[in-house]
Design a protein around this motif. Structure first.
Motif, PDB file in Angstrom:
ATOM      1  N   GLY A 229       0.785  -1.222   0.000  1.00  0.00           N
ATOM      2  CA  GLY A 229       0.000   0.000   0.000  1.00  0.00           C
ATOM      3  C   GLY A 229       0.816   1.271   0.000  1.00  0.00           C
ATOM      4  O   GLY A 229       0.258   2.373   0.064  1.00  0.00           O
ATOM      5  N   LEU A 230       2.148   1.148  -0.074  1.00  0.00           N
ATOM      6  CA  LEU A 230       2.993   2.336  -0.105  1.00  0.00           C
ATOM      7  C   LEU A 230       3.378   2.749  -1.525  1.00  0.00           C
ATOM      8  O   LEU A 230       4.193   3.651  -1.720  1.00  0.00           O
ATOM      9  CB  LEU A 230       4.267   2.095   0.728  1.00  0.00           C
ATOM     10  N   GLY A 231       2.807   2.067  -2.511  1.00  0.00           N
ATOM     11  CA  GLY A 231       3.095   2.407  -3.900  1.00  0.00           C
ATOM     12  C   GLY A 231       4.153   1.507  -4.492  1.00  0.00           C
ATOM     13  O   GLY A 231       4.831   0.751  -3.786  1.00  0.00           O
ATOM     14  N   SER A 232       4.313   1.606  -5.803  1.00  0.00           N
ATOM     15  CA  SER A 232       5.273   0.736  -6.490  1.00  0.00           C
ATOM     16  C   SER A 232       6.705   1.251  -6.414  1.00  0.00           C
ATOM     17  O   SER A 232       7.658   0.484  -6.569  1.00  0.00           O
ATOM     18  CB  SER A 232       4.869   0.607  -7.971  1.00  0.00           C
ATOM     19  N   ALA A 233       6.881   2.538  -6.137  1.00  0.00           N
ATOM     20  CA  ALA A 233       8.229   3.103  -6.047  1.00  0.00           C
ATOM     21  C   ALA A 233       8.864   2.719  -4.715  1.00  0.00           C
ATOM     22  O   ALA A 233       8.158   2.553  -3.704  1.00  0.00           O
ATOM     23  CB  ALA A 233       8.168   4.615  -6.189  1.00  0.00           C
ATOM     24  N   PRO A 234      10.185   2.570  -4.665  1.00  0.00           N
ATOM     25  CA  PRO A 234      10.863   2.254  -3.400  1.00  0.00           C
ATOM     26  C   PRO A 234      10.594   3.322  -2.341  1.00  0.00           C
ATOM     27  O   PRO A 234      10.519   4.517  -2.657  1.00  0.00           O
ATOM     28  CB  PRO A 234      12.340   2.220  -3.787  1.00  0.00           C
TER      29      PRO A 234
END
Length: 258
Positions: A229-234
Motif C-alpha cells: 500500500g505504499l506504492g510501487s516506487a521504493p
C-alpha cells in the motif's frame, strides 16, 4: 505400657516427617512485584513494517516493572537512523535514539479472555526534526487497548498527537492482529498483520511471520517482514540512499531477558 509408648513415638516421628515434607513441597510465594531487564540486537529495526535503522543493525535495551495486581510500567530504547536520514545532509537533522515509555493494566474479562490497556510515549531524545520543512516534532503519544483469546491478540493504538513527525496527523490509528503458536521446546511461530491509518497521510498495511527459539531467556528470532500500500516506487529517505526501507526482507534478532 511399653507398646503404647512405642506407638506414641511412631506417631510423633510420622507427624514430624509429614510436617517437614509439607514444608519442603510447599510452593514458593508469588512475589508482589517483579523487575526485569532486557538487551537486544537486530539486523534491521523494523517498526510497523518500515525500517527505522536504514536497513542496518540496531541495539536496544529495556526495563520492565510488573505488579501482581496487573499494573505495569516500562521503558525501552533503541538506536535509529531515520531522523538523520530525513535530509541528505547527515549533520542537519539529529536524533540517534528512540526511547519508549509505557504503562498500563492487564487483567481478565472471562475465562481465556484477557485485556491490556495503557499508553505509550515515543520520545526521540535530542531531535530537531521540526526544523525540517513540512515536518513537526516526531515525539508521539498513543493510547492502546488489546484483547487476547487463546493464542490470538487484537490491539488498537490511537495517536493523541501528530504521528512520528507527520503534519496534521493527530488521531491516526493502528490495528494489529497477531497470534502466538507454541510449538514446544522453546519454539514458537508468530504471524502478524497490521493496518496503519495516517490522518492526512499515506495509509498502508504491514505483515510479518517470525520463528522464535527461547533458550533460558535468550530468544533468537528470524522474521519475514514487509508492507503493502505504499506504492510501487521504493520507500526511501533523502539520507538513506536507494535502499527501500519498506521492502520485504529477512530480519534476524536476539534478545536476552534477565
Amino acid at each position: 505400657m511399653k507398646l503404647t509408648a512405642q506407638k506414641s513415638m511412631l506417631v510423633m516421628v510420622l507427624t514430624l516427617a509429614g510436617s517437614a515434607f509439607a514444608q519442603t513441597a510447599a510452593p514458593a510465594p508469588v512475589p508482589e512485584s517483579t523487575l526485569s531487564y532486557n538487551i537486544g540486537a537486530t539486523t534491521d529495526y523494523r517498526y510497523r513494517g518500515i525500517s527505522q535503522s536504514g536497513k542496518k543493525p540496531a541495539l536496544s535495551a529495556g526495563i520492565d516493572y510488573a505488579h501482581s495486581s496487573g499494573f505495569y510500567l516500562g521503558t525501552w530504547a533503541t538506536t535509529i537512523t531515520w531522523l538523520k536520514d530525513t535530509t541528505a545532509n547527515p549533520n542537519t537533522t539529529k536524533g540517534p535514539a528512540e526511547v519508549d515509555l509505557y504503562g498500563g493494566y492487564k487483567g481478565t474479562l472471562a475465562e481465556g479472555l484477557g485485556y491490556d490497556v495503557g499508553g505509550l510515549y515515543y520520545w526521540y531524545a535530542g531531535n530537531n526534526l521540526s526544523n525540517t520543512p513540512g515536518l513537526v516534532n516526531p515525539n508521539t503519544f498513543e493510547l492502546y487497548g488489546a484483547l487476547t483469546y487463546g493464542v490470538f491478540t487484537a490491539k488498537y493504538s490511537h495517536a493523541t498527537t501528530n504521528l512520528f513527525g507527520t503534519v496534521n496527523s493527530k488521531n491516526s490509528g493502528y490495528l494489529d492482529l497477531s497470534a502466538n503458536f507454541d510449538l514446544g521446546s522453546g519454539w514458537s511461530i508468530v504471524p502478524h498483520v497490521g493496518a496503519q491509518k495516517i490522518k492526512n497521510g499515506n495509509s498502508y498495511t504491514d505483515y510479518s511471520v517470525a520463528v522464535n527459539k527461547d533458550i533460558d531467556g535468550l530468544v533468537l528470532s528470524l522474521a519475514v517482514v514487509g508492507t503493502s500500500g505504499l506504492g510501487s516506487a521504493p520507500y526511501t529517505l533523502p539520507g538513506s540512499g536507494t535502499r527501500d526501507l519498506a521492502k520485504d526482507g529477512l530480519v534476524l534478532s536476539v534478545k536476552k531477558t534477565f
